[in-house]
Design an enzyme around this catalytic site. Structure first.
Site, short mmCIF file in Angstrom:
data_model
loop_
_atom_site.label_atom_id
_atom_site.label_comp_id
_atom_site.label_asym_id
_atom_site.label_seq_id
_atom_site.Cartn_x
_atom_site.Cartn_y
_atom_site.Cartn_z
N ARG A 81 -12.60 -3.97 -6.59
CA ARG A 81 -13.04 -4.04 -5.20
C ARG A 81 -14.38 -3.32 -4.96
O ARG A 81 -14.98 -3.49 -3.91
CB ARG A 81 -11.98 -3.38 -4.29
CG ARG A 81 -10.79 -4.24 -3.99
CD ARG A 81 -11.20 -5.27 -2.97
NE ARG A 81 -10.23 -6.32 -2.81
CZ ARG A 81 -9.27 -6.33 -1.91
NH1 ARG A 81 -9.12 -5.30 -1.10
NH2 ARG A 81 -8.46 -7.34 -1.81
N GLU A 138 -11.62 1.12 -1.63
CA GLU A 138 -12.20 1.53 -2.91
C GLU A 138 -13.72 1.59 -2.82
O GLU A 138 -14.36 2.44 -3.43
CB GLU A 138 -11.77 0.55 -4.01
CG GLU A 138 -10.30 0.64 -4.40
CD GLU A 138 -9.33 0.00 -3.41
OE1 GLU A 138 -9.80 -0.74 -2.50
OE2 GLU A 138 -8.12 0.22 -3.53
N LYS A 196 9.39 2.48 7.87
CA LYS A 196 9.43 2.13 6.45
C LYS A 196 10.78 2.55 5.87
O LYS A 196 11.26 3.65 6.14
CB LYS A 196 8.27 2.86 5.74
CG LYS A 196 7.83 2.19 4.48
CD LYS A 196 6.43 2.58 4.09
CE LYS A 196 6.13 2.05 2.70
NZ LYS A 196 4.74 2.16 2.33
N1 HTL Z 1 -5.71 -0.94 -3.08
C1 HTL Z 1 -5.72 -2.26 -2.85
C2 HTL Z 1 -7.02 -2.98 -2.62
N2 HTL Z 1 -4.59 -2.98 -2.84
C3 HTL Z 1 -3.41 -2.36 -3.04
N3 HTL Z 1 -2.32 -3.12 -3.04
C4 HTL Z 1 -3.36 -0.98 -3.26
C5 HTL Z 1 -4.54 -0.31 -3.28
C6 HTL Z 1 -2.06 -0.25 -3.57
N4 HTL Z 1 -1.06 -0.40 -2.50
C7 HTL Z 1 0.05 -1.20 -2.57
S1 HTL Z 1 0.94 -1.15 -1.16
C8 HTL Z 1 -0.10 -0.03 -0.44
C9 HTL Z 1 -1.15 0.28 -1.32
C10 HTL Z 1 -2.20 1.28 -1.01
C11 HTL Z 1 0.16 0.51 0.93
C12 HTL Z 1 0.10 -0.55 1.96
O1 HTL Z 1 0.37 0.02 3.20
P1 HTL Z 1 0.69 -0.90 4.44
O2 HTL Z 1 2.13 -1.50 4.13
O3 HTL Z 1 0.75 -0.05 5.64
O4 HTL Z 1 -0.25 -2.03 4.48
P2 HTL Z 1 3.54 -0.73 4.00
O5 HTL Z 1 3.80 -0.56 2.53
O6 HTL Z 1 4.52 -1.61 4.62
O7 HTL Z 1 3.43 0.58 4.71
C13 HTL Z 1 0.49 -2.01 -3.69
O8 HTL Z 1 -0.16 -2.17 -4.68
C14 HTL Z 1 1.81 -2.66 -3.62
#
Ligand code: HTL
Length: 642
Positions: free
Chosen positions: A391, A363, A280
């Protein structure tokens, strides 16, 4: 010679030689940094996906093939390569590009998205549609290890492994969600990363692998067996067990390797998961070293990137309040679905690690873990953003409310959220929570009121939702003992007025007070509880004022105004009510204050409503009054009747 200059669309990229692609990635990375520095946004995630983005666009034609990005926040590179480069400086701003993949913006965006864990189910649907119509485009889902913690993603995998459509799933594993990823699968994935052959592959020794693919493609059974040992290095590989072909992990920053595997996988039938390992923030030192801070960046100087100290916000106030409450009561817990930082819980998690649970991006699980804790006499506070609580609606109803359990819902980012836009607006929670039996709902006007609501909610028990907006706020000192308790359901008169009362909640109180000014005819009420309402005060206002105005940073359908209208109707109280708030439309990204005004519930909107009720001020032109009157809702009554 710069290459990115000449790439306006992916077909321009595909004309280049493979050897040129690492340079394209380097230029793209710089461009992503530049775009984020101007407008802020999801920097670290987009940087980690740069090589993958180049490889995907080199192989696939996204004007027909479908690349389904999970969450859609890592798509800055994708946007730059798909005709949106010139507009990248507008991302997340009023009228600018969206911060997430958005179908209405480009044919290259397969899905409008912002919530996590949706890509796999959506891709399955697309693959089924393709096969039903006899089409031959490719479907590729790109999902992070964080998003894979969501039940929706895991349930979709279960179905994909059963139906076995031809599709590629790229698991982009950087070991991070927003904070460190959590869960058993995360541990399993990291065990895969230390396997000998991954290290070999990482060194680029793809010769070691040559010859494996062809037999696999031929599907000869002996070759298949031999290949399987390679492709499923762990005999207990859960993806394999679920019916998917699993390949990896490989180095997700190595473009030749990415191309090599993707090209081969593309030829295979059925679903294949390619596990790639990325970092990342890759390639931008500060983001690599501190991907949590740079997950979502605000504007910065790309040559001297420093994180500006953020002002004390509602989330910090919640974190402080709940830490203090848990200090004094060892039954208080906090559950978060992957939002430790955003919900202001970093300090709490250190102070009370044994009563802090991050359940991953789940969630639904967060709410039902809360139910389980409550069933055993604990006092859970389930901290979820308004948008993400959507959700878990069924869990709120079925697991918490039916049993009238003592679960406090701490709802952050209530109202319009700014740059994150349509997918993340926190503007529905009052509507859906109000319909749930046993649920009580409040929204404090300041930190002291938030502390009081939390304290009162824990003492009263039952399901109680307390919501607050995004943004800065003034802290309130004092020990828990000094926080006054509130009568749940009581409103507060902030300003007396002889003719019209403005019932405002949360963010909109400031607008109401500004619109009322020192006009003795206009009163302002802090309508801090929407369930139950302050029926006694509402009735007395209805009997003594000639009109009421409700104002909320929430959809009008089902919010405060609806609650008031229902209560008045039920009581047979016939007083004109103007309901200001978000009409029945989706609201994109932008500056919340501007949007409040544009949607008619900022200070000017309230003034216009007052004028339409005959409350004119010396400066108001008579013509203006007429215009406001003419704009008023005969038409909306007709529309509603249609
Ligand atoms: N809960 C839900 C259902 N959707 C989102 N988008 C979130 C919380 C908040 N959220 C993000 S990005 C992210 C979260 C928890 C982390 C995603 O991790 P992943 O990708 O490993 O999938 P990475 O960032 O490349 O490490 C946003 O709202 C933008």
């Amino acid at each position: 010679m710069a290459l990115l200059e000449d790439i306006r669309f992916p077909q321009d990229l595909r004309r280049l030689n493979r050897e040129d692609l690492p340079q394209v990635a380097a230029e793209l990375r710089a461009e992503v940094v530049r775009a984020c520095s101007i407008a802020g946004g999801h920097l670290a995630s987009s940087l980690g996906a740069v090589e993958l983005t180049v490889a995907l666009h080199y192989l696939y034609d996204t004007s027909r093939d479908r690349i389904v990005w999970d969450v859609g926040h890592q798509t800055y590179g994708h946007k730059i390569l798909t005709g949106r480069r010139e507009r990248m400086g507008t991302i997340r701003m009023d009228g600018g590009l969206a911060g997430f993949a958005t179908s209405s913006e480009s044919v290259h965006d397969a899905l409008t998205v912002g919530h996590a864990s949706t890509s796999l189910a959506a891709s399955l649907g697309m693959a089924l549609a393709r096969d039903a119509r006899g089409d031959d485009y490719d479907v590729v889902a790109v999902i992070g290890d964080g998003a894979l913690t969501g039940g929706m993603a895991l349930a979709a995998l279960n179905q994909i492994g059963h139906v076995k459509p031809r599709m590629t799933i790229i698991l982009n594993d950087n070991e991070m969600s927003i904070s460190e990823n959590v869960g058993a699968l995360k541990h399993y994935l990291s065990t895969l990363q230390v396997q000998r052959w991954f290290q070999q592959a990482e060194k680029g020794s793809k010769e070691a692998l040559t010859g494996v693919w062809e037999p696999l493609a031929e599907l000869g059974s002996r070759a298949k067996k031999a290949a399987r040992r390679f492709f499923d290095p762990a005999s207990n590989n859960p993806f394999h067990a679920m019916g998917l072909r699993y390949v990896g992990p490989i180095d997700g920053h190595n473009i030749p390797q990415l191309l090599y595997y993707l090209e081969h996988i593309r030829r295979l039938d059925g679903p294949t998961m390619l596990h790639i390992v990325t970092r990342k923030g890759k390639g931008y030192e500060v983001a690599e070293n501190d991907p949590i801070t740079w997950h979502g960046a605000s504007t910065f100087d790309p040559d001297h990137p420093v994180v500006e100290g953020k002002a004390y916000g509602w989330s910090n106030a919640f974190g402080d309040a709940v830490t203090a409450l848990a200090d004094g009561d060892d039954r208080v817990w906090v559950v978060t679905p992957a939002m430790r930082e955003g919900s202001g819980l970093v300090e709490y998690s250190k102070a009370h690690p044994d009563r802090f649970i991050d359940v991953g991006i789940a969630e639904d699980v967060a709410v039902t873990v809360g139910a389980g804790l409550a069933l055993r006499g604990e006092k859970p506070i389930v901290a979820i953003y308004s948008t993400f609580l959507q959700r878990a609606f069924d869990q709120v109803v079925h697991d918490v409310a039916l049993e009238n359990l003592d679960v406090v819902f701490a709802i952050d980012r209530a109202g319009l959220v700014g740059g994150d836009g349509a997918t993340h607006q926190g503007i529905y929670d009052m509507a859906y929570l109000r319909s749930v039996p046993n649920m009580a709902i409040g929204m404090p006007k300041d930190v002291r009121e938030m502390q009081s609501m939390l304290k009162t909610a824990l003492r009263l028990g039952g399901p109680r939702a307390i919501r607050w907006p995004r943004g800065a706020v003034t802290a309130a000192a004092g020990s828990v003992e000094s926080w006054p308790e509130l009568a749940w359901g009581s409103w507060e008169i902030l300003k007396e007025g002889s003719e019209v009362s403005v019932l405002a909640i949360g963010t909109t109180l400031g607008y109401a007070l500004a619109a009322a000014g020192d006009d003795p005819r206009v009163g302002v009420v802090n309508a801090r509880f929407v369930k139950p309402l302050d029926y006694a005060l509402l009735e007395s206002l209805a009997r003594t004022k000639r009109a009421l105005i409700s104002v909320e940073d929430h959809t009008i359908v089902g919010g405060l105004g609806s609650a008031v209208a229902e209560a008045l109707a039920d009581a047979g109280l016939d007083v004109p009510l103007r309901r200001l708030g978000i009409p029945d439309v989706t609201v994109p990204h932008g500056t919340p204050e501007k949007q409040h005004e544009a949607l008619g519930y900022g200070t000017e909107g309230i003034r216009a409503a007052l004028r339409s009720l005959g409350i004119t001020r010396p400066g108001d032109a008579a013509a203006g009054v007429e215009t406001a009157d003419r704009e008023r809702p005969e038409t909306s009554v007709l529309n509603a009747a249609k």
